[in-house]
Design a protein around this motif. Structure first.
Motif, mmCIF file in Angstrom:
data_model
loop_
_atom_site.group_PDB
_atom_site.id
_atom_site.type_symbol
_atom_site.label_atom_id
_atom_site.label_comp_id
_atom_site.label_asym_id
_atom_site.label_seq_id
_atom_site.Cartn_x
_atom_site.Cartn_y
_atom_site.Cartn_z
ATOM 1 N N GLU A 83 0.826 -1.208 0.000
ATOM 2 C CA GLU A 83 0.000 0.000 0.000
ATOM 3 C C GLU A 83 0.865 1.265 0.000
ATOM 4 O OE1 GLU A 83 -3.973 -1.789 2.219
ATOM 5 O OE2 GLU A 83 -2.295 -1.009 3.421
ATOM 6 N N ILE A 84 1.974 1.224 0.714
ATOM 7 C CA ILE A 84 2.894 2.363 0.708
ATOM 8 C C ILE A 84 3.467 2.571 -0.688
ATOM 9 C CG2 ILE A 84 5.154 3.142 1.541
ATOM 10 C CD1 ILE A 84 4.367 1.932 4.272
ATOM 11 N N GLU A 85 3.755 1.492 -1.396
ATOM 12 C CA GLU A 85 4.255 1.611 -2.764
ATOM 13 C C GLU A 85 3.203 2.247 -3.671
ATOM 14 O OE1 GLU A 85 7.250 1.238 -4.257
ATOM 15 O OE2 GLU A 85 7.857 1.195 -2.154
ATOM 16 N N ARG A 86 1.946 1.956 -3.432
ATOM 17 C CA ARG A 86 0.884 2.575 -4.224
ATOM 18 C C ARG A 86 0.785 4.060 -3.904
ATOM 19 N NH1 ARG A 86 -4.411 -1.155 -4.085
ATOM 20 N NH2 ARG A 86 -5.042 0.377 -5.681
ATOM 21 N N MET A 87 0.984 4.408 -2.651
ATOM 22 C CA MET A 87 1.020 5.826 -2.290
ATOM 23 C C MET A 87 2.231 6.511 -2.909
ATOM 24 S SD MET A 87 -0.225 5.920 1.712
ATOM 25 C CE MET A 87 -0.051 7.709 1.797
ATOM 26 N N GLY B 147 -5.214 10.954 -15.204
ATOM 27 C CA GLY B 147 -6.332 10.156 -14.700
ATOM 28 C C GLY B 147 -6.391 10.140 -13.190
ATOM 29 N N ALA B 148 -5.815 11.172 -12.572
ATOM 30 C CA ALA B 148 -5.822 11.298 -11.111
ATOM 31 C C ALA B 148 -7.077 12.045 -10.671
ATOM 32 C CB ALA B 148 -4.565 12.037 -10.652
ATOM 33 N N GLU B 149 -7.263 12.140 -9.382
ATOM 34 C CA GLU B 149 -8.418 12.828 -8.818
ATOM 35 C C GLU B 149 -7.945 13.849 -7.790
ATOM 36 O OE1 GLU B 149 -12.532 11.830 -6.327
ATOM 37 O OE2 GLU B 149 -11.292 10.213 -7.156
ATOM 38 N N SER B 150 -8.389 15.094 -7.950
ATOM 39 C CA SER B 150 -8.020 16.130 -6.995
ATOM 40 C C SER B 150 -8.702 15.885 -5.655
ATOM 41 C CB SER B 150 -8.431 17.512 -7.533
ATOM 42 O OG SER B 150 -8.298 18.494 -6.521
ATOM 43 N N CYS B 151 -7.931 16.003 -4.584
ATOM 44 C CA CYS B 151 -8.507 15.907 -3.239
ATOM 45 C C CYS B 151 -9.129 17.232 -2.810
ATOM 46 C CB CYS B 151 -7.434 15.510 -2.235
ATOM 47 S SG CYS B 151 -6.747 13.868 -2.481
ATOM 48 N N TYR B 152 -8.809 18.309 -3.529
ATOM 49 C CA TYR B 152 -9.293 19.631 -3.145
ATOM 50 C C TYR B 152 -10.653 19.952 -3.753
ATOM 51 C CZ TYR B 152 -4.552 20.693 -1.484
ATOM 52 O OH TYR B 152 -3.357 20.700 -0.832
ATOM 53 N N TRP B 153 -10.902 19.455 -4.956
ATOM 54 C CA TRP B 153 -12.139 19.803 -5.644
ATOM 55 C C TRP B 153 -13.346 19.335 -4.825
ATOM 56 C CZ3 TRP B 153 -12.523 22.900 -9.813
ATOM 57 C CH2 TRP B 153 -13.797 23.016 -10.398
ATOM 58 N N ASP B 154 -14.211 20.257 -4.508
ATOM 59 C CA ASP B 154 -15.411 20.007 -3.700
ATOM 60 C C ASP B 154 -15.095 19.743 -2.227
ATOM 61 O OD1 ASP B 154 -17.386 20.525 -5.494
ATOM 62 O OD2 ASP B 154 -17.675 18.462 -6.120
ATOM 63 N N TYR B 155 -13.860 19.975 -1.799
ATOM 64 C CA TYR B 155 -13.504 19.824 -0.390
ATOM 65 C C TYR B 155 -14.257 20.875 0.425
ATOM 66 C CZ TYR B 155 -10.420 19.579 3.736
ATOM 67 O OH TYR B 155 -9.910 19.447 5.007
ATOM 68 N N ALA B 156 -14.926 20.458 1.470
ATOM 69 C CA ALA B 156 -15.769 21.377 2.247
ATOM 70 C C ALA B 156 -15.645 21.120 3.740
ATOM 71 C CB ALA B 156 -17.219 21.252 1.811
ATOM 72 N N PRO B 157 -14.493 21.455 4.346
ATOM 73 C CA PRO B 157 -14.333 21.282 5.794
ATOM 74 C C PRO B 157 -15.088 22.352 6.564
ATOM 75 C CG PRO B 157 -12.425 22.383 4.892
ATOM 76 C CD PRO B 157 -13.305 22.048 3.719
ATOM 77 N N SER B 158 -15.120 22.204 7.864
ATOM 78 C CA SER B 158 -15.881 23.136 8.701
ATOM 79 C C SER B 158 -15.325 24.549 8.647
ATOM 80 C CB SER B 158 -15.885 22.645 10.155
ATOM 81 O OG SER B 158 -14.551 22.538 10.648
ATOM 82 N N PHE B 159 -14.010 24.703 8.405
ATOM 83 C CA PHE B 159 -13.428 26.037 8.428
ATOM 84 C C PHE B 159 -13.543 26.752 7.081
ATOM 85 C CE2 PHE B 159 -9.944 23.104 7.416
ATOM 86 C CZ PHE B 159 -9.462 23.648 6.245
ATOM 87 N N GLY B 160 -13.920 26.049 6.009
ATOM 88 C CA GLY B 160 -14.000 26.663 4.694
ATOM 89 C C GLY B 160 -15.349 27.314 4.436
ATOM 90 N N LYS B 161 -15.423 28.060 3.346
ATOM 91 C CA LYS B 161 -16.660 28.729 2.952
ATOM 92 C C LYS B 161 -17.157 28.075 1.670
ATOM 93 C CE LYS B 161 -18.534 33.339 1.997
ATOM 94 N NZ LYS B 161 -18.200 34.775 1.847
ATOM 95 N N ALA C 67 -2.853 18.069 -3.300
ATOM 96 C CA ALA C 67 -3.081 16.681 -2.895
ATOM 97 C C ALA C 67 -3.955 16.018 -3.944
ATOM 98 C CB ALA C 67 -3.755 16.612 -1.522
ATOM 99 N N VAL C 68 -3.566 14.828 -4.376
ATOM 100 C CA VAL C 68 -4.359 14.083 -5.353
ATOM 101 C C VAL C 68 -4.421 12.622 -4.949
ATOM 102 C CG1 VAL C 68 -3.662 15.649 -7.218
ATOM 103 C CG2 VAL C 68 -2.457 13.485 -6.916
ATOM 104 N N GLY C 69 -5.364 11.919 -5.549
ATOM 105 C CA GLY C 69 -5.466 10.489 -5.368
ATOM 106 C C GLY C 69 -5.323 9.780 -6.703
ATOM 107 N N ILE C 70 -4.650 8.645 -6.688
ATOM 108 C CA ILE C 70 -4.523 7.788 -7.868
ATOM 109 C C ILE C 70 -4.852 6.370 -7.433
ATOM 110 C CG2 ILE C 70 -2.969 6.830 -9.621
ATOM 111 C CD1 ILE C 70 -1.402 9.432 -9.555
ATOM 112 N N ASP C 71 -5.833 5.794 -8.073
ATOM 113 C CA ASP C 71 -6.258 4.419 -7.752
ATOM 114 C C ASP C 71 -6.563 4.251 -6.264
ATOM 115 O OD1 ASP C 71 -5.977 3.667 -10.441
ATOM 116 O OD2 ASP C 71 -3.857 3.157 -10.154
ATOM 117 N N GLY C 72 -7.138 5.300 -5.679
ATOM 118 C CA GLY C 72 -7.596 5.211 -4.295
ATOM 119 C C GLY C 72 -6.570 5.545 -3.243
#
Length: 272
Positions: A9-13, A52-66, A102-107
């Motif tokens: 899993e670390i290798e995938r990261m 073919g990656a996925e942004s971790c920021y797009w649509d991110y909506a934590p409690s401190f954000g607007k 920050a992005v995700g690739i294959d989860g």
């Protein structure tokens, strides 16, 4: 709950981390006098789409954000120290630009940040960026099985103190893996020997950030951009690190470019 990752899993990261490093390298090479922040955002979006990656920021909506964050990279200029919302701003000579992605690739996720100085660099800005780099390396060195979370925090805080910078503890590092933010929170200041015991398989985003003369922050009206309360400039360095039995493994490490080695008459500094 903290999920320990297997070697596989670390290798995938690491695969994701290598891509994140590539994005930050390219953005740093493009960041120059006359470049608009929105152009950097567009380039990052294009790289993510092509990979073919996925942004971790797009649509991110934590409690401190607007509302949801509708961008793929944080671009923070000068006294904007974190979570800078990309907007119509043209970079100027001497600007300090922090880039965080920050992005995700294959989860599997990786997260990293670097700071560059656009054009001619003032000595006090070089020192500030250097402090975050040195603090990051000290934090990485402390990320070993058997150490405590406080050892990482204390290492960062000690470097800040040595450079004479105050430390904000509201925002810091964090666990990550399948998602961008997991337990634990990693403050940028703490007591050595205290806190959670570190274990092989933990994966952490370590991210020292300092403002030159304050540890207080304020939010812009956009609800995202965080600035130093007194207007002093900030810098930010971050790597995704896996704790292994053989020591810390940096998953987002970048190779130096000719520009960073001082070739091509470069005048920028970045987190390495």
């Amino acid at each position: 709950m903290i999920e320990l990752k297997s070697a596989r899993e670390i290798e995938r990261m690491r695969v994701t981390g290598e891509f994140v490093a590539q994005v930050l390298t390219e953005l740093g090479e493009r960041a120059d006098v006359g470049v608009n922040l929105l152009d950097l955002e567009r380039h990052a979006r294009d790289m993510i789409r092509r990979r073919g990656a996925e942004s971790c920021y797009w649509d991110y909506a934590p409690s401190f954000g607007k509302g949801p964050f509708r961008n793929v990279v944080c671009l923070s200029v000068n006294d904007a120290v974190l979570h800078g919302l990309p907007h119509d701003y043209t970079l100027r000579d001497g600007d300090v630009l922090s880039m965080d992605i920050a992005v995700g690739i294959d989860g599997w996720v990786a997260d990293s940040a670097r700071t560059v100085i656009v054009g001619a660099a003032a000595e006090e800005d070089l020192k500030l960026v250097e402090a975050t780099e040195v603090a990051l390396e000290a934090a990485i060195e402390a990320a070993r099985p058997g150490n405590r979370l406080g050892d990482i925090s204390a290492a960062i805080g000690a470097v800040a103190a040595g450079y004479g910078y105050p430390v904000n503890t509201e925002f810091g590092g964090h666990g990550l893996g399948r998602t961008m933010h997991e337990e634990p929170h990693v403050p940028n200041k703490g007591r050595a020997g205290k806190g959670l015991k570190l274990k092989a398989g933990m994966t952490l985003a370590l991210e020292p950030w300092f403002a030159r003369t304050t540890d207080r922050i304020v939010f812009d009206p956009d609800g995202w951009t965080i600035r130093s309360a007194d207007g002093s400039r900030g810098a930010h360095s971050e790597h995704t690190v896996a704790i292994t039995e053989d020591g810390p493994l940096v998953l987002t490490r970048r190779e130096e470019t000719p520009r960073e080695r001082g070739e091509e008459n470069a005048r920028s500094v970045s987190a390495r």
